[in-house]
Scaffold this motif. Sequence first.
Motif, short mmCIF file in Angstrom:
data_model
loop_
_atom_site.label_atom_id
_atom_site.label_comp_id
_atom_site.label_asym_id
_atom_site.label_seq_id
_atom_site.Cartn_x
_atom_site.Cartn_y
_atom_site.Cartn_z
N GLN A 49 -18.73 -44.49 26.86
CA GLN A 49 -19.54 -44.76 25.67
C GLN A 49 -20.10 -43.48 25.08
N LEU A 50 -20.61 -42.60 25.93
CA LEU A 50 -21.13 -41.32 25.45
C LEU A 50 -20.03 -40.47 24.85
N THR A 51 -18.85 -40.53 25.42
CA THR A 51 -17.71 -39.79 24.89
C THR A 51 -17.34 -40.31 23.50
N ARG A 52 -17.37 -41.63 23.33
CA ARG A 52 -17.08 -42.21 22.02
C ARG A 52 -18.11 -41.79 20.97
N GLU A 53 -19.32 -41.48 21.43
CA GLU A 53 -20.37 -41.02 20.52
C GLU A 53 -20.18 -39.56 20.12
N GLY A 54 -19.15 -38.93 20.69
CA GLY A 54 -18.83 -37.56 20.30
C GLY A 54 -19.30 -36.49 21.26
N PHE A 55 -19.90 -36.88 22.37
CA PHE A 55 -20.43 -35.90 23.32
C PHE A 55 -19.39 -35.50 24.36
N ASP A 56 -19.37 -34.20 24.69
CA ASP A 56 -18.63 -33.72 25.85
C ASP A 56 -19.47 -34.01 27.09
N ILE A 57 -18.84 -34.54 28.13
CA ILE A 57 -19.58 -34.95 29.32
C ILE A 57 -19.25 -34.06 30.52
N PHE A 58 -20.30 -33.57 31.15
CA PHE A 58 -20.20 -32.89 32.43
C PHE A 58 -20.56 -33.91 33.51
N LEU A 59 -19.56 -34.32 34.29
CA LEU A 59 -19.77 -35.30 35.35
C LEU A 59 -20.17 -34.55 36.62
N ASP A 60 -21.44 -34.64 36.95
CA ASP A 60 -22.03 -33.85 38.02
C ASP A 60 -22.18 -34.70 39.29
N LEU A 61 -21.06 -34.90 39.99
CA LEU A 61 -21.08 -35.72 41.20
C LEU A 61 -20.84 -34.90 42.46
N LYS A 62 -20.54 -33.62 42.31
CA LYS A 62 -20.42 -32.70 43.45
C LYS A 62 -19.52 -33.26 44.55
N PHE A 63 -18.30 -33.60 44.21
CA PHE A 63 -17.39 -34.19 45.19
C PHE A 63 -17.25 -33.27 46.41
N HIS A 64 -17.39 -33.86 47.59
CA HIS A 64 -17.33 -33.09 48.84
C HIS A 64 -16.84 -34.05 49.93
N ASP A 65 -15.55 -33.95 50.24
CA ASP A 65 -14.94 -34.87 51.19
C ASP A 65 -13.63 -34.24 51.66
N ILE A 66 -12.81 -35.00 52.36
CA ILE A 66 -11.51 -34.47 52.75
C ILE A 66 -10.67 -34.22 51.49
N PRO A 67 -9.73 -33.27 51.55
CA PRO A 67 -9.01 -32.86 50.33
C PRO A 67 -8.39 -34.00 49.55
N ASN A 68 -7.74 -34.94 50.22
CA ASN A 68 -7.06 -36.02 49.51
C ASN A 68 -8.04 -36.91 48.76
N THR A 69 -9.16 -37.20 49.37
CA THR A 69 -10.17 -38.04 48.73
C THR A 69 -10.76 -37.34 47.50
N LEU A 90 -18.58 -25.75 49.48
CA LEU A 90 -18.64 -25.81 50.94
C LEU A 90 -17.60 -26.75 51.52
N GLY A 91 -16.88 -27.48 50.67
CA GLY A 91 -15.76 -28.30 51.14
C GLY A 91 -14.59 -27.46 51.62
N GLY A 92 -14.56 -26.19 51.22
CA GLY A 92 -13.56 -25.27 51.74
C GLY A 92 -12.31 -25.13 50.89
N LYS A 93 -11.46 -24.19 51.30
CA LYS A 93 -10.29 -23.79 50.52
C LYS A 93 -9.31 -24.94 50.28
N LYS A 94 -8.97 -25.69 51.31
CA LYS A 94 -7.99 -26.77 51.16
C LYS A 94 -8.48 -27.81 50.17
N MET A 95 -9.77 -28.13 50.24
CA MET A 95 -10.33 -29.12 49.32
C MET A 95 -10.33 -28.60 47.89
N LEU A 96 -10.71 -27.34 47.70
CA LEU A 96 -10.74 -26.75 46.36
C LEU A 96 -9.33 -26.71 45.75
#
Length: 229
Positions: A49-69, A90-96
């Motif tokens: 909805q915010l995207t449709r209003e014209g805004f660029d969205i930064f989704l700040d969820l800080k994903f940190h889990d095994i690489p596949n997830t 801090l998830g490390g090289k493989k995750m990044l």
Amino acid sequence: MKEPRIIVALDFSSAEKALNLATQLNPELCRLKVGKELFTVAGPKLVKQLTREGFDIFLDLKFHDIPNTVAKACKAAADLGVWMMNVHALGGKKMLLAAREAVPPGTARLIAVTLLTSMNQDDLNDVGLQGEPEQIVLRLAKLTQNCGLDGVVCSALEVSSLRQQLNTGFNLVTPGIRLEEDSLDDQKRVATPSTAIKNGADYLVIGRPITQAQDPLLALQQLNQSITM
């Protein structure tokens, strides 16, 4: 028109509050950050909805889990049409590397959190991280750059050092921005907007000085003026 460098943090507990604030802002003057609390209560529907209003969205969820997830989560975020998302370095090289593969360069921007701006030396000692905050941030930022990501989230106090040691074009996204008259709240490594920009920040994440202002649009305009003077 220059691209917006201010990212307004929608740190709200409901979609209604976030949308109400968004209607008072101008997508030509800012981008919006959707974090864990708001995404948990409002989900992908609000992001779209915010995207449709014209805004660029930064989704700040800080994903940190095994690489596949993490890779699958990043792909899902990109499919939402977000402008930027983040993972935790801090998830490390493989995750990044898995995250980068899932979100190829030129699609959504992919950045990594180094250390949270709420953490100080005592916090690092508690979790067993060796070195001062600035040393750890630089180490994680270099790892992020080497894995091909687009940038890092870092404290304004670390921006100047990182800008000197990292590639041009590597984005530095800076939270913990406060006006001089503001309280620090829960942030410990902070700076004013103009200082952060002068030190080399590309984007500023700003919450309360805008979201709690009597006139949020006026506050946004004044902040934009302060970083272009």
